[in-house]
Design an enzyme around this catalytic site. Structure first.
Site, PDB file in Angstrom:
ATOM      1  N   ARG A 258       0.867  -1.178   0.000  1.00 24.80           N
ATOM      2  CA  ARG A 258       0.000   0.000   0.000  1.00 24.80           C
ATOM      3  C   ARG A 258       0.905   1.230   0.000  1.00 24.80           C
ATOM      4  O   ARG A 258       1.509   1.553   1.016  1.00 24.80           O
ATOM      5  CB  ARG A 258      -0.840  -0.057   1.286  1.00 24.80           C
ATOM      6  N   HIS A 262      -3.648   4.403   4.626  1.00 28.18           N
ATOM      7  CA  HIS A 262      -4.689   3.375   4.733  1.00 28.18           C
ATOM      8  C   HIS A 262      -6.007   3.924   4.200  1.00 28.18           C
ATOM      9  O   HIS A 262      -6.623   3.350   3.305  1.00 28.18           O
ATOM     10  CB  HIS A 262      -4.838   2.936   6.191  1.00 28.18           C
ATOM     11  N   TYR A 271       3.511   5.465  11.884  1.00 31.03           N
ATOM     12  CA  TYR A 271       3.809   4.076  12.254  1.00 31.03           C
ATOM     13  C   TYR A 271       4.720   3.330  11.273  1.00 31.03           C
ATOM     14  O   TYR A 271       5.142   2.234  11.546  1.00 31.03           O
ATOM     15  CB  TYR A 271       2.504   3.276  12.449  1.00 31.03           C
TER      16      TYR A 271
HETATM   17  C1  LIG Z   1     -14.612  -6.412  11.598  1.00 35.69           C
HETATM   18  C2  LIG Z   1     -13.805  -5.148  11.544  1.00 35.69           C
HETATM   19  N1  LIG Z   1     -12.865  -4.916  12.478  1.00 35.69           N
HETATM   20  C3  LIG Z   1     -12.128  -3.778  12.435  1.00 35.69           C
HETATM   21  C4  LIG Z   1     -12.361  -2.848  11.461  1.00 35.69           C
HETATM   22  C5  LIG Z   1     -11.519  -1.563  11.395  1.00 35.69           C
HETATM   23  N2  LIG Z   1     -10.628  -1.689  10.242  1.00 35.69           N
HETATM   24  C6  LIG Z   1     -10.897  -1.087   9.065  1.00 35.69           C
HETATM   25  S1  LIG Z   1      -9.767  -1.418   7.908  1.00 35.69           S
HETATM   26  C7  LIG Z   1      -8.845  -2.352   8.966  1.00 35.69           C
HETATM   27  C8  LIG Z   1      -7.554  -2.996   8.514  1.00 35.69           C
HETATM   28  C9  LIG Z   1      -7.764  -3.908   7.354  1.00 35.69           C
HETATM   29  O1  LIG Z   1      -6.542  -4.394   6.899  1.00 35.69           O
HETATM   30  P1  LIG Z   1      -6.449  -5.400   5.712  1.00 35.69           P
HETATM   31  O2  LIG Z   1      -7.500  -6.447   5.843  1.00 35.69           O
HETATM   32  O3  LIG Z   1      -5.047  -5.848   5.614  1.00 35.69           O
HETATM   33  O4  LIG Z   1      -6.849  -4.538   4.428  1.00 35.69           O
HETATM   34  P2  LIG Z   1      -6.160  -3.210   3.876  1.00 35.69           P
HETATM   35  O5  LIG Z   1      -6.855  -2.053   4.533  1.00 35.69           O
HETATM   36  O6  LIG Z   1      -4.724  -3.249   4.192  1.00 35.69           O
HETATM   37  O7  LIG Z   1      -6.433  -3.199   2.417  1.00 35.69           O
HETATM   38  C10 LIG Z   1      -9.452  -2.410  10.218  1.00 35.69           C
HETATM   39  C11 LIG Z   1      -8.913  -3.149  11.363  1.00 35.69           C
HETATM   40  C12 LIG Z   1     -13.374  -3.119  10.510  1.00 35.69           C
HETATM   41  N3  LIG Z   1     -13.644  -2.285   9.508  1.00 35.69           N
HETATM   42  N4  LIG Z   1     -14.073  -4.281  10.573  1.00 35.69           N
END
Ligand SMILES: Cc1ncc(C[n+]2csc(CCOP(=O)(O)OP(=O)(O)O)c2C)c(N)n1
Length: 367
Positions: A258, A262, A271
């Protein structure tokens, strides 16, 4: 009884076809025409430029927050290019490239990100699901569809996208287990972009790869260079063919990065180290693929300039279109629509109170 060993004969394959300098491994090159290769390039460039445009619109206050795709275009285009119109695609929240490839217009995505329900409306014939914001929730949904396809003896395939963070969710494990046991036509595309907001990949799992999680469920798993559109295409092609011919699900880990934040409400400098970003910028999937196409004689500097111009004009038109459409939308009371045919009394009360509040605001503005 003595302890004994149960031998497991497993390893994980890693596939890469284009190296960082755009040099090709001829033996592994998938069978693709020049036209197909140029379509991949257009899809990746359009996603990159649209992503940049969305960031500008967000910074100018025209749209709300969104999750940028920059750096992950190859992982998305390489995967989704294998789908037919009758197949299904379930995105998480960063799948701008895949969504555009499937036919959603940039204007619809702008309208969606500006907070209007209408932007999230998917045309009846288009088999895409809306963005899944709860992490990994789209995986059981995808597996449910795939089970339905198998039950009805259709030849369709379901492709779900998710991140490295999603592999820590219960939904991921339940979905893979169910998909494996019932041998449903599902392809799981994990975009390992190294960060789940501020949680690094190393803190997500002790496993060496994410692809190896397939082994526990007894399905094929492969790790690919997710910044190499040809490797992603080739691995997904195998998985889609297997799924379509009754061979069950596959997990594909696309190792990517990425490159920006985010979402637009996040500051990655808090971070992660700038040096890490610099390393991955050198592996950017777009210039790498352009280099390959140029060296193969499929693309000239002028072709790139012309395409850049065409994309800019397309995005300008889409932005005007979105603005015109949004002028006709925007009644805040719309949030009470489309869920209940008849509002329950507590929501009816809220709607009336909110309506009075809006009227009072209008009067205050005029005063
Ligand atoms: C069930 C749930 N827990 C926590 C969140 C908060 N949250 C939003 S995005 C994220 C990280 C997701 O990371 P990843 O699956 O690696 O996808 P990326 O954003 O890196 O594409 C979190 C913890 C959420 N949206 N849904």
């Amino acid at each position: 009884m003595p302890r004994k060993e149960i031998k497991l004969d497993h390893s994980i394959e890693h596939l890469s076809i284009l190296d960082e300098n755009g040099r090709l491994d001829q033996d592994l090159m998938p069978d693709l025409s020049k036209e197909q290769l140029l379509r991949f390039h257009r899809g990746m460039l359009l996603a990159r430029r649209f992503d940049e445009r969305l960031l500008l619109l967000q910074r100018q206050g025209h749209i709300g927050t969104f999750a940028p795709v920059k750096g992950q275009e190859a992982a998305q285009i390489g995967a989704v290019a294998n789908l037919k119109a009758e197949d299904w695609m379930l995105p998480a929240f960063r799948e701008i490239a895949a969504i555009l490839w499937r036919g959603t217009l940039p204007s619809a995505l702008i309208i969606f990100n500006a907070g209007y329900n209408e932007g999230g409306k998917i045309p009846q014939q288009q088999r895409d699901f809306p963005n899944a914001v709860p992490v990994a929730s789209q995986l059981p949904h995808g597996v449910g569809i795939a089970y339905g396809i198998k039950y009805r003896k259709k030849q369709e395939v379901v492709l779900t996208f998710f991140g490295d963070g999603a592999t820590s969710e219960g939904d991921f494990h339940e979905a893979l287990n169910f998909a494996a046991v019932f041998e449903v036509p599902a392809v799981f595309i994990c975009q390992n972009n190294h960060w789940a907001i501020s949680v690094p990949r190393e803190k997500q799992t002790k496993s060496k790869t994410l692809a190896q999680k397939a082994l526990a469920y007894g399905i094929p798993g492969i790790q690919v260079d997710g910044n190499d559109v040809l490797a992603v295409y080739a691995a997904t092609q195998e998985a889609v063919e297997r799924a379509r011919s009754g061979g069950g699900p596959t997990l594909i880990e696309c190792v990517t990065y990425r490159l920006t934040m985010h979402t637009t409400v996040d500051d990655p400098t808090k971070y992660r180290q700038e040096e890490e970003v610099k390393i991955w910028e050198k592996r950017d999937p777009l210039p790498r693929f352009q280099k390959f196409l140029q060296e193969a004689g499929h693309l000239s500097e002028k072709d790139i300039d012309d395409l850049e111009k065409e994309i800019k004009e397309h995005l300008d038109t889409e932005w005007s279109e979105a603005q015109q459409q949004m002028e006709k939308m925007g009644n805040p009371l719309d949030m009470f629509e489309h869920v209940y045919a008849q509002l329950p009394p507590y929501l009816q009360e809220q709607k009336e109170a909110f309506s009075q509040f809006i009227e009072a605001q209008k009067e205050a503005d005029h005063a």
